[in-house]
Scaffold this motif. Structure first.
Motif, PDB file in Angstrom:
ATOM      1  N   PRO A  22     -13.737  15.395  23.123  1.00 44.93           N
ATOM      2  CA  PRO A  22     -13.872  14.161  22.343  1.00 44.93           C
ATOM      3  C   PRO A  22     -14.875  13.204  22.992  1.00 44.93           C
ATOM      4  O   PRO A  22     -15.043  13.205  24.213  1.00 44.93           O
ATOM      5  CB  PRO A  22     -12.459  13.562  22.354  1.00 44.93           C
ATOM      6  CG  PRO A  22     -11.743  14.211  23.476  1.00 44.93           C
ATOM      7  CD  PRO A  22     -12.395  15.541  23.697  1.00 44.93           C
ATOM      8  N   VAL A  23     -15.525  12.393  22.157  1.00 43.73           N
ATOM      9  CA  VAL A  23     -16.489  11.413  22.644  1.00 43.73           C
ATOM     10  C   VAL A  23     -15.803  10.095  22.992  1.00 43.73           C
ATOM     11  O   VAL A  23     -16.384   9.259  23.690  1.00 43.73           O
ATOM     12  CB  VAL A  23     -17.636  11.179  21.634  1.00 43.73           C
ATOM     13  CG1 VAL A  23     -18.464  12.445  21.469  1.00 43.73           C
ATOM     14  CG2 VAL A  23     -17.109  10.693  20.298  1.00 43.73           C
ATOM     15  N   ALA A  45      -8.015  10.814  19.498  1.00 46.19           N
ATOM     16  CA  ALA A  45      -9.203  11.393  20.133  1.00 46.19           C
ATOM     17  C   ALA A  45     -10.279  11.510  19.052  1.00 46.19           C
ATOM     18  O   ALA A  45     -10.024  12.053  17.979  1.00 46.19           O
ATOM     19  CB  ALA A  45      -8.878  12.757  20.719  1.00 46.19           C
ATOM     20  N   PHE A  46     -11.462  10.977  19.331  1.00 48.65           N
ATOM     21  CA  PHE A  46     -12.561  11.014  18.370  1.00 48.65           C
ATOM     22  C   PHE A  46     -13.551  12.112  18.741  1.00 48.65           C
ATOM     23  O   PHE A  46     -14.062  12.147  19.855  1.00 48.65           O
ATOM     24  CB  PHE A  46     -13.282   9.664  18.317  1.00 48.65           C
ATOM     25  CG  PHE A  46     -12.456   8.593  17.687  1.00 48.65           C
ATOM     26  CD1 PHE A  46     -12.466   8.409  16.315  1.00 48.65           C
ATOM     27  CD2 PHE A  46     -11.638   7.781  18.462  1.00 48.65           C
ATOM     28  CE1 PHE A  46     -11.690   7.426  15.721  1.00 48.65           C
ATOM     29  CE2 PHE A  46     -10.854   6.793  17.886  1.00 48.65           C
ATOM     30  CZ  PHE A  46     -10.877   6.623  16.512  1.00 48.65           C
ATOM     31  N   PHE A  47     -13.766  12.994  17.777  1.00 50.46           N
ATOM     32  CA  PHE A  47     -14.697  14.106  17.940  1.00 50.46           C
ATOM     33  C   PHE A  47     -15.863  13.941  16.971  1.00 50.46           C
ATOM     34  O   PHE A  47     -15.712  13.328  15.911  1.00 50.46           O
ATOM     35  CB  PHE A  47     -14.003  15.438  17.620  1.00 50.46           C
ATOM     36  CG  PHE A  47     -12.946  15.846  18.599  1.00 50.46           C
ATOM     37  CD1 PHE A  47     -13.258  16.703  19.642  1.00 50.46           C
ATOM     38  CD2 PHE A  47     -11.642  15.401  18.464  1.00 50.46           C
ATOM     39  CE1 PHE A  47     -12.274  17.106  20.545  1.00 50.46           C
ATOM     40  CE2 PHE A  47     -10.654  15.795  19.359  1.00 50.46           C
ATOM     41  CZ  PHE A  47     -10.976  16.647  20.409  1.00 50.46           C
ATOM     42  N   LYS A  48     -17.001  14.528  17.304  1.00 47.16           N
ATOM     43  CA  LYS A  48     -18.142  14.535  16.383  1.00 47.16           C
ATOM     44  C   LYS A  48     -17.805  15.424  15.195  1.00 47.16           C
ATOM     45  O   LYS A  48     -17.393  16.571  15.372  1.00 47.16           O
ATOM     46  CB  LYS A  48     -19.402  15.036  17.081  1.00 47.16           C
ATOM     47  CG  LYS A  48     -19.905  14.065  18.112  1.00 47.16           C
ATOM     48  CD  LYS A  48     -21.201  14.558  18.722  1.00 47.16           C
ATOM     49  CE  LYS A  48     -21.701  13.557  19.743  1.00 47.16           C
ATOM     50  NZ  LYS A  48     -22.942  14.005  20.384  1.00 47.16           N
ATOM     51  N   GLY A  92     -19.684   9.944  11.285  1.00 46.04           N
ATOM     52  CA  GLY A  92     -19.994  11.031  12.202  1.00 46.04           C
ATOM     53  C   GLY A  92     -18.879  11.372  13.173  1.00 46.04           C
ATOM     54  O   GLY A  92     -19.027  12.268  13.982  1.00 46.04           O
ATOM     55  N   LEU A  93     -17.750  10.643  13.071  1.00 45.16           N
ATOM     56  CA  LEU A  93     -16.624  10.907  13.963  1.00 45.16           C
ATOM     57  C   LEU A  93     -15.355  11.188  13.178  1.00 45.16           C
ATOM     58  O   LEU A  93     -15.174  10.681  12.069  1.00 45.16           O
ATOM     59  CB  LEU A  93     -16.375   9.719  14.897  1.00 45.16           C
ATOM     60  CG  LEU A  93     -17.498   9.359  15.864  1.00 45.16           C
ATOM     61  CD1 LEU A  93     -17.123   8.115  16.665  1.00 45.16           C
ATOM     62  CD2 LEU A  93     -17.812  10.511  16.789  1.00 45.16           C
ATOM     63  N   LEU A  94     -14.500  11.981  13.764  1.00 42.71           N
ATOM     64  CA  LEU A  94     -13.215  12.317  13.164  1.00 42.71           C
ATOM     65  C   LEU A  94     -12.137  11.935  14.178  1.00 42.71           C
ATOM     66  O   LEU A  94     -12.205  12.339  15.335  1.00 42.71           O
ATOM     67  CB  LEU A  94     -13.164  13.822  12.888  1.00 42.71           C
ATOM     68  CG  LEU A  94     -12.046  14.322  12.009  1.00 42.71           C
ATOM     69  CD1 LEU A  94     -12.307  13.930  10.560  1.00 42.71           C
ATOM     70  CD2 LEU A  94     -11.945  15.823  12.111  1.00 42.71           C
TER      71      LEU A  94
END
Length: 142
Positions: A22-23, A45-48, A92-94
């Motif tokens: 995650p970013v 948690a933020f992922f691309k 752009g994030l999930l």
């Protein structure tokens, strides 16, 4: 695709996988996250988004975020478990429910957000970044 990080619902029907870590990782205290998770806050948690691989059927819950822009929470259509969300302001994030991620993932929050809506019984550890609303940075774009 050899996925490194995978989140899934209780029954395993709805899953989402990512090739990279995650970013950003946040603890969200907003009322929407409280309602969706059934808890006083949600670990997210933020992922691309371009790195994801989703499978399964979901039911969407549409809401409007604190920014006024839409967001959509996704639950398993079979067991009703919340797995992930899209938030228009975070293009752009999930956002993935951190408790749905299996090894090798380990939740390490960067900050607590929307503390203005924090449940009274929740204590935030001292020395942790806190923001009464959204953070002044966009996760993944510091």
């Amino acid at each position: 695709m050899n996925n490194t990080f995978r989140a899934q619902c209780q029954c395993g029907q709805l899953a989402v996988s990512f090739a990279h870590a995650p970013v950003a990782q946040l603890v969200c205290h907003c009322r929407d996250c409280q309602t969706i998770s059934g808890l006083p806050y949600a670990n997210v948690a933020f992922f691309k988004t371009e790195e994801r691989c989703a499978q399964g059927q979901f039911k969407a819950i549409d809401m409007k975020g604190g920014s006024g822009k839409p967001k959509q929470y996704r639950r398993c259509s079979k067991c009703n478990d919340f797995v992930y969300a899209t938030v228009d302001v975070l293009t752009g994030l999930l956002g993935v429910a951190a408790d749905k991620l299996g090894p090798p993932y380990k939740f390490k929050p960067m900050a607590h957000v929307w503390t203005s809506e924090k449940a009274p019984e929740v204590e935030i550890p001292s020395g942790v970044f806190q923001f009464p609303k959204a953070p002044p940075f966009r996760p993944g774009k510091q």
